[in-house]
Write an enzyme that holds these catalytic residues in place. Sequence first.
Site, PDB file in Angstrom:
ATOM      1  N   ASP A   1      30.965  46.353 -27.011  1.00 21.15           N
ATOM      2  CA  ASP A   1      30.015  45.328 -26.587  1.00 21.15           C
ATOM      3  C   ASP A   1      30.144  44.065 -27.436  1.00 21.15           C
ATOM      4  O   ASP A   1      29.700  44.049 -28.589  1.00 21.15           O
ATOM      5  CB  ASP A   1      28.612  45.941 -26.719  1.00 21.15           C
ATOM      6  CG  ASP A   1      27.513  44.997 -26.285  1.00 21.15           C
ATOM      7  OD1 ASP A   1      27.827  43.967 -25.666  1.00 21.15           O
ATOM      8  OD2 ASP A   1      26.340  45.309 -26.568  1.00 21.15           O
TER       9      ASP A   1
ATOM     10  N   ASP B   1      29.964  38.255 -22.965  1.00 22.55           N
ATOM     11  CA  ASP B   1      29.381  39.542 -23.343  1.00 22.55           C
ATOM     12  C   ASP B   1      29.982  40.676 -22.512  1.00 22.55           C
ATOM     13  O   ASP B   1      29.604  40.860 -21.354  1.00 22.55           O
ATOM     14  CB  ASP B   1      27.857  39.451 -23.143  1.00 22.55           C
ATOM     15  CG  ASP B   1      27.143  40.750 -23.464  1.00 22.55           C
ATOM     16  OD1 ASP B   1      27.792  41.706 -23.941  1.00 22.55           O
ATOM     17  OD2 ASP B   1      25.915  40.807 -23.245  1.00 22.55           O
TER      18      ASP B   1
END
Length: 449
Positions: A154, A334
């Site tokens: 992530d 992201d």
Amino acid sequence: MFNKPSFISSLLLTLALTNSFPGPAFATPAPLIPPTVFESRSSGAGISIPIRKRSGLANSSGVFDVDKARVDVIMTVNKHRRNMMNYLSTQGSLPAGYELEPLLTLPVNLVETLTGPNIIERQTVPLTDENNGELWDGQISIGSNDQKFIIDFDTGSSDLWVPSINCTASTCSSKHKYDPSASSSSEEQDGSFNIQYGDGSTVSGSIYTDGVTIAGISVTGQHFAAVTNLSNSVAQTSFDGILGMGYSTLSNLGAPTFFETAVKQGVVASPEFSFFLSANGSELYLGGTNSQLYTGDIEFHDVNTSPGYWKISGGSVGVPSNASVVSGIDTVVDSGTTLIYGPPNDVKNLWAAVPGAAAYDAEPGFYTYPCNQTLGVSFSWGGKNWSIPDEHMSTGFADGSGQKCVGAIIGQNIFGSSSPTWLVGDTFMKGVYSVFNLGNNQLGFAQLA
Ligand SMILES: *[C@@H]1O[C@H](CO)[C@@H](O)[C@H](O)[C@H]1NC(C)=O
Ligand SMILES: *[C@@H]1O[C@H](CO)[C@@H](O)[C@H](O)[C@H]1NC(C)=O
Ligand SMILES: *[C@@H]1O[C@H](CO)[C@@H](O)[C@H](O)[C@H]1NC(C)=O
Ligand SMILES: *[C@@H]1O[C@H](CO)[C@@H](O)[C@H](O)[C@H]1NC(C)=O
Ligand SMILES: *[C@@H]1O[C@H](CO)[C@@H](O)[C@H](O)[C@H]1NC(C)=O
Ligand SMILES: *[C@@H]1O[C@H](CO)[C@@H](O)[C@H](O)[C@H]1NC(C)=O
Ligand SMILES: *[C@@H]1O[C@H](CO)[C@@H](O)[C@H](O)[C@H]1NC(C)=O
């Protein structure tokens, strides 16, 4: 309306009361690693880690699932709210221009959906679903005895956490769990790690340091949390935990991320990692780029590291009839977010430029468009047009007729209503090769091979 100073001080108070951060990290921000440590080593190429995709927002008939989408939005808003709270606690104030969004909570009917019999059906969504990309995961091992975990890599958060052996709740039943007593290199650290989820549950865990290995790249003394429960929404995912690849200013643990540690310990070929997200053969490449997966030059942009994200500025979003419907935007890239989120007005203007598009009445912020419409949405940061292939723009049919599709660009503030920041997730990343260079703080895109 919040009265900001008192809101922030009450927040700090809440944090002080409920979160016991590792002492020094709370008082003194974890320093970012100085650039001088980023000398490249002659050990040559980096290493690729295969990553798998998970189910998307449509059901098996390809119809957009409003419940799943709602959970996704709530989790996304709350994740970045947590990042901002971590930033606030390590840095003493929010990044300039950013505001905390209110914590969103799952409506009661959705909590029931998540805990009811449906959970079984949802848990069995195949990891290799080829039709609906949602998130991407891969394997890491922790400890002297190589305890294996499936991880979501992530770039939009900065902590590593996995379930603890102490998690006996049903939410952990299908997860791998960390057992510190089985690893001779495990050391428990002071403090605890806390996450408040959108369904109202709070998850906490002990903090450890131990060795962490990803595809042969091993670091020692990596900080991470072993959490003692999971929210129902996390329980359903195919991953055990998350490995944050943002900057450590967003870390709840106040500690360097795995990749920062790897660079500092000199175990990666270069201070750079790259993502290739596709229906098949997705990979994370640690220590450079995999030149087989892209063609041409990598277009690099300077990252504004101050908010702790992989954030680049001067972006615009457009369609073939108008290359900059929205311009001058900041964008946070992201890999842990499925969709693309922008300020509601920007997104409204963008969809207004797509013939036949309309607000989706079943879920605020979402839009529908005729499935047979050519979209050609692209982002630009002053160089090439990085277009999103039309097939990545649909999250599913709006209904059983298959005429209207629900678009993957959502109007929703993530970083507060006064921030022009867009959150750019997998919907965009799937169309490019993306390169995250921690050595000179640059984010680059290249055309897929
Ligand atoms: C998918 O959702 C649509 C609309 O809710 C429903 O009509 C259809 O039966 C669902 N398909 C499956 C396989 O669940
Ligand atoms: C399990 O619980 C014990 C007692 O609360 C705690 O000391 C320990 O750190 C926990 N272990 C893990 C792996 O979370
Ligand atoms: C674990 O979390 C779930 C979901 O929030 C909750 O229903 C359950 O009571 C929790 N279990 C424990 C032991 O805390
Ligand atoms: C995915 O890749 C594997 C190995 O390269 C190949 O065997 C398989 O057919 C591919 N599947 C699709 C849907 O392209
Ligand atoms: C980007 O796309 C727009 C509209 O499609 C076009 O006018 C513009 O020339 C393109 N720019 C580049 C650098 O290709
Ligand atoms: C593109 O869209 C923006 C925002 O709606 C508008 O201000 C601008 O005039 C448009 N440009 C063209 C060439 O249509
Ligand atoms: C899209 O489908 C609609 C309804 O079937 C049809 O009327 C329209 O002409 C189609 N448009 C394109 C661009 O193919």
